[in-house]
Design an enzyme around this catalytic site. Structure first.
Site, PDB file in Angstrom:
ATOM      1  N   LEU A  82       0.831  -1.209   0.000  1.00  0.00           N
ATOM      2  CA  LEU A  82       0.000   0.000   0.000  1.00  0.00           C
ATOM      3  C   LEU A  82       0.863   1.255   0.000  1.00  0.00           C
ATOM      4  O   LEU A  82       0.731   2.117  -0.863  1.00  0.00           O
ATOM      5  CB  LEU A  82      -0.931  -0.002   1.215  1.00  0.00           C
ATOM      6  CG  LEU A  82      -1.843   1.225   1.364  1.00  0.00           C
ATOM      7  CD1 LEU A  82      -2.830   1.313   0.204  1.00  0.00           C
ATOM      8  CD2 LEU A  82      -2.582   1.194   2.701  1.00  0.00           C
ATOM      9  N   GLU A 122       1.371   1.414  10.155  1.00  0.00           N
ATOM     10  CA  GLU A 122      -0.061   1.246  10.442  1.00  0.00           C
ATOM     11  C   GLU A 122      -0.649   2.482  11.119  1.00  0.00           C
ATOM     12  O   GLU A 122      -1.546   2.401  11.944  1.00  0.00           O
ATOM     13  CB  GLU A 122      -0.344   0.008  11.316  1.00  0.00           C
ATOM     14  CG  GLU A 122       0.506  -1.206  11.069  1.00  0.00           C
ATOM     15  CD  GLU A 122       0.366  -1.784   9.682  1.00  0.00           C
ATOM     16  OE1 GLU A 122      -0.216  -1.114   8.806  1.00  0.00           O
ATOM     17  OE2 GLU A 122       0.842  -2.905   9.460  1.00  0.00           O
TER      18      GLU A 122
END
Length: 394
Positions: free
Chosen positions: A133, A365
């Site tokens: 990502l 994250e």
């Protein structure tokens, strides 16, 4: 013997099955990780020989059900993450990337054929996955990603770049997120596909017993069935990231606990001014502060686990644990190092290694700033993000 703070009898809150799972993973860490981690970290080696052992332990895709996955509870997965990170953040990160990211993407968003094809092999550790990502210029704002997938007949052609992608150089498949004419979509990309190149990032000052890579995608041609059919928009990858963030909320407690245990053991045997330094008031204050913060972090993580198992866990609640527990763990690791004095910079002791690793965990994250603004938006009802970044942050 693992030293655990026990001010509130935390074990009383766990079921027999949860304690059994925790103890089994703890024993694995004590036997296979703890004796070797200083050497792996020093040489910047990820121990691939542990992959089949981790599969046998039942921690790959641990919280997923069906398709050969272990199907354990959220609390059991959290306890396993805690014990693994007590060994090293890099080993817990492997389990997280494999299960919470790559396997979850297929489990949540894949077709039945994709699930049957990939998940059983991934649960057995025969196939390693990664999750692409983040990009060189797109970290906290994934809506600005430039990797693009264009239709080509019945298939797709991908071009772009990803950065800080865990496991990419040893993975057999990559979950790649890309912009398309239809918005953000996800693809299962076999890493042997022509045009896919993964290059480990080095040197690193953190997560050295782990693998993070740059990925280059140059005219990567994929068949139609590479597309994850249920993955549409940024909510798809972030549903996977929330699985990983949940595990982090538990995992960092392990790094904190191991740092505390190391400092406590050292303080009891290190003699200065004719007595163990554990007998000095300032040392006791440090140890008490650490133990109290670890107990608080465990209670927070357990609350999230119970909510998750009940199907009630909300994204902003995950942000509370990711932000608070990671922040506490870094402070504990640093404080534990001070009790060790000059010896604390030696690889013979874990706190400084944990502190360095936690700087990465703090960043991936969702940074502290991102999770702060997620909570700020929840509290005030006013988003401080711009445009699509709001969706990505939650």
């Amino acid at each position: 013997m693992t030293i655990v703070p026990d001010l509130l009898d935390f074990d009383e809150l766990l079921s027999d099955e949860e304690r059994s799972t925790r103890d089994r993973v703890r024993a694995f860490v004590d036997e296979r990780i703890r004796p070797n981690i200083a050497d792996w970290y020093d040489r910047a080696v990820f121990p691939t020989e542990l992959v089949p052992e981790l599969a046998e332990l039942g921690v790959l895709g641990m919280h997923l059900s069906g398709y050969g996955c272990p199907g354990r509870s959220a609390v059991e997965y959290g306890l396993a993450a805690l014990e693994l990170e007590a060994g090293d953040s890099g080993l817990r990160t492997f389990v997280s990337v494999q299960g919470s990211l790559a396997m979850s993407a297929i489990h949540k968003h894949g077709s039945e054929e994709q699930k049957q094809r990939w998940l059983p092999q991934m649960a057995r550790g025969e196939i390693i996955g990664c999750f692409g990502l983040t990009e060189p210029n797109s970290g906290s704002d994934p809506s600005s990603m430039t990797t693009f997938a264009r239709r080509d007949g019945d298939g797709w052609v991908l071009n772009g770049a990803k950065r800080w992608i865990g496991l990419a150089s040893i993975a057999q498949i990559a979950i790649i997120w890309a912009q398309t004419d239809e918005g953000v979509r996800g693809f299962i990309v076999p890493t042997e596909t022509e045009g896919f190149v993964a290059t480990p990032i080095a040197p690193k000052l953190s997560m050295r017993a782990s693998i993070q890579c740059d990925i280059a995608l140059t005219d990567v041609r994929l068949p139609a069935d590479a597309l994850l059919p249920e993955a549409r928009g940024l909510r798809a990858p972030f549903s996977c990231l929330n699985e990983a963030r949940y595990g982090i909320g538990w995992g960092v407690i392990g790094a904190a606990r191991d740092s505390y245990a190391t400092a406590l053991s050292y303080a009891k045997t290190r003699v200065q001014f004719n007595q163990p330094i554990a007998g000095f008031q300032l040392t006791q204050q440090k140890l008490v502060d650490m133990a109290v913060e670890i107990e608080k972090a465990q209670l927070l993580a357990l609350r999230l686990g119970r909510l998750k198992d009940a199907g009630k866990l909300l994204p902003h609640q995950i942000s509370v644990a990711k932000l608070s527990n990671t922040r506490a763990a870094i402070a504990i690791a640093r404080e534990a190092r001070t009790i060790l004095g000059g010896n604390g910079v030696s690889g013979d002791y874990s706190p400084l290694r944990h502190a360095a690793n936690l700087e990465s965990v703090r960043t991936y994250e969702g940074t502290d700033e991102v999770h702060t603004l997620v909570l700020g938006a929840h509290i005030t009802g006013i988003s401080a993000f711009r445009g699509a970044a709001t969706e990505g942050a939650s």
